[in-house]
Design a protein around this motif. Structure first.
Motif, PDB file in Angstrom:
ATOM      1  N   GLY A 120      41.439  58.635  85.360  1.00  0.00           N
ATOM      2  CA  GLY A 120      40.364  57.652  85.226  1.00  0.00           C
ATOM      3  C   GLY A 120      39.428  57.679  86.417  1.00  0.00           C
ATOM      4  N   LEU A 153      35.818  53.151  72.634  1.00  0.00           N
ATOM      5  CA  LEU A 153      36.134  53.740  73.937  1.00  0.00           C
ATOM      6  C   LEU A 153      37.087  52.862  74.741  1.00  0.00           C
ATOM      7  CD1 LEU A 153      32.553  55.027  74.833  1.00  0.00           C
ATOM      8  CD2 LEU A 153      34.530  56.414  74.195  1.00  0.00           C
ATOM      9  N   GLN A 154      37.007  51.558  74.532  1.00  0.00           N
ATOM     10  CA  GLN A 154      37.915  50.637  75.215  1.00  0.00           C
ATOM     11  C   GLN A 154      39.374  50.938  74.864  1.00  0.00           C
ATOM     12  OE1 GLN A 154      37.921  45.886  75.677  1.00  0.00           O
ATOM     13  NE2 GLN A 154      38.316  46.540  73.596  1.00  0.00           N
ATOM     14  N   ALA A 156      40.909  53.547  74.933  1.00  0.00           N
ATOM     15  CA  ALA A 156      41.550  54.495  75.845  1.00  0.00           C
ATOM     16  C   ALA A 156      42.577  53.796  76.714  1.00  0.00           C
ATOM     17  CB  ALA A 156      40.493  55.177  76.718  1.00  0.00           C
ATOM     18  N   ALA A 157      42.301  52.531  77.066  1.00  0.00           N
ATOM     19  CA  ALA A 157      43.229  51.774  77.898  1.00  0.00           C
ATOM     20  C   ALA A 157      44.504  51.421  77.144  1.00  0.00           C
ATOM     21  CB  ALA A 157      42.546  50.506  78.403  1.00  0.00           C
ATOM     22  N   ARG A 165      41.300  48.715  80.940  1.00  0.00           N
ATOM     23  CA  ARG A 165      40.387  48.252  79.892  1.00  0.00           C
ATOM     24  C   ARG A 165      38.982  48.073  80.448  1.00  0.00           C
ATOM     25  NH1 ARG A 165      37.423  44.424  78.208  1.00  0.00           N
ATOM     26  NH2 ARG A 165      37.741  43.435  80.228  1.00  0.00           N
ATOM     27  N   SER A 168      37.343  51.476  80.922  1.00  0.00           N
ATOM     28  CA  SER A 168      36.981  52.083  79.640  1.00  0.00           C
ATOM     29  C   SER A 168      35.727  51.461  79.052  1.00  0.00           C
ATOM     30  CB  SER A 168      38.143  51.934  78.649  1.00  0.00           C
ATOM     31  OG  SER A 168      39.318  52.539  79.120  1.00  0.00           O
ATOM     32  N   SER A 169      35.675  50.136  79.054  1.00  0.00           N
ATOM     33  CA  SER A 169      34.531  49.460  78.442  1.00  0.00           C
ATOM     34  C   SER A 169      33.268  49.580  79.294  1.00  0.00           C
ATOM     35  CB  SER A 169      34.867  47.987  78.174  1.00  0.00           C
ATOM     36  OG  SER A 169      35.323  47.343  79.348  1.00  0.00           O
TER      37      SER A 169
END
Length: 274
Positions: A120, A153-154, A156-157, A165, A168-169
């Motif tokens: 990340g 895409l959020q 991903a967390a 989170r 990602s967002s």
């Protein structure tokens, strides 16, 4: 010592919940390094409750904005905004209901979180290095299609514990054309139903064990989380108005490497956290 653990957990949760650095990773380090003696199910329930304190901090910080929801029938911009928030939550809800238990059982371990922090951090650095001119400068102009993509895409967390989170967002919003402050603010908004729903569901499942910690300690942890998160929100909004996220990227990589070193040296147990 339970009151001391409650305060420390509340501070860590309040600081890390909305920053793009993963509250999960930091709570793992906190619990293990302090040697918190609570059983696993007690820790899980406690973390859910103090997460609720951080969520309430968002509502308190933006209470005037949230009151505008009363005008969604007459104000088209408010209608688009809240429809976008609702749509953005749907992917996380579906993913959580279908695969939440499987993900917890198989991926909730320190090594997975460590690599999520490192990867990340690299992603944050790349996004910031290749940043294009943003086209969206207010949350009312994000639109439903972009909101849905941010919601996707959020996830991903959820798929990779420790990715964060918030990261990602926020990164998703930036990639889709939002400026940094707007992406950050939308992440706060999106966190209320996403985190609030997850916290409520987990609390209902395991509320009976809260008595093992003590009601006063639970309230203390939640209160500390609320206060610290409130100030963390204000700090982050001021920070992103004139700074990028590269510092957070470096920090994530360092924390991830620290976790891997602690695992390799036997200080940190790499067993399942679920």
């Amino acid at each position: 010592m339970d009151w001391f653990y409650a305060i420390i957990y509340g501070i860590v949760e309040g600081i890390t919940e909305f920053l793009p650095i993963s509250s999960t990773g930091h709570l793992i380090l906190t619990g293990n390094l302090l040697g918190v003696p609570w059983p696993k199910d007690v820790k899980d329930t406690f973390e859910v409750v103090i997460q609720g304190g951080a969520i309430l901090a968002v509502l308190a910080y933006y209470w005037r904005d949230f009151l505008k929801i009363r005008h969604i029938a007459s104000d088209r911009s408010q209608g688009r905004l809240w429809l976008g928030v609702l749509v953005a939550v749907i992917p996380a809800v579906i993913l959580g209901l279908l695969f939440g238990d499987i993900i917890k059982a198989n991926l909730f371990r320190p090594s997975v979180v460590a690599w999520a922090l490192i990867v990340g951090g690299v992603v944050i650095w790349l996004v910031e290095s290749r940043r294009t001119q943003p086209t969206v400068h207010t949350i009312e102009n994000i639109g439903v299609p972009r909101s849905l993509m941010i919601g996707v895409l959020q996830c991903a967390a959820l798929l990779w514990p420790g990715f964060s989170r918030s990261a990602s967002s926020i990164l998703g919003g930036m990639v889709l054309g939002l400026d940094r402050p707007t992406a950050t603010k939308f992440s706060f908004y999106l966190g209320v139903p996403t985190l609030g729903g997850a916290a409520l569901l987990d609390f209902i499942k395991s509320r009976d064990i809260l008595g093992q910690i003590g009601v006063l300690n639970v309230l203390l942890g939640a209160a500390v989380s609320f206060v610290v998160a409130y100030f963390a929100i204000g700090w982050l909004l001021r920070f992103v108005s004139s700074n990028n996220f590269k510092g957070f990227a470096l920090y994530r990589v360092i924390v991830g490497v620290v976790i891997l070193i602690l695992i390799a040296t036997g200080v940190l147990n790499n067993g399942s956290l679920a």
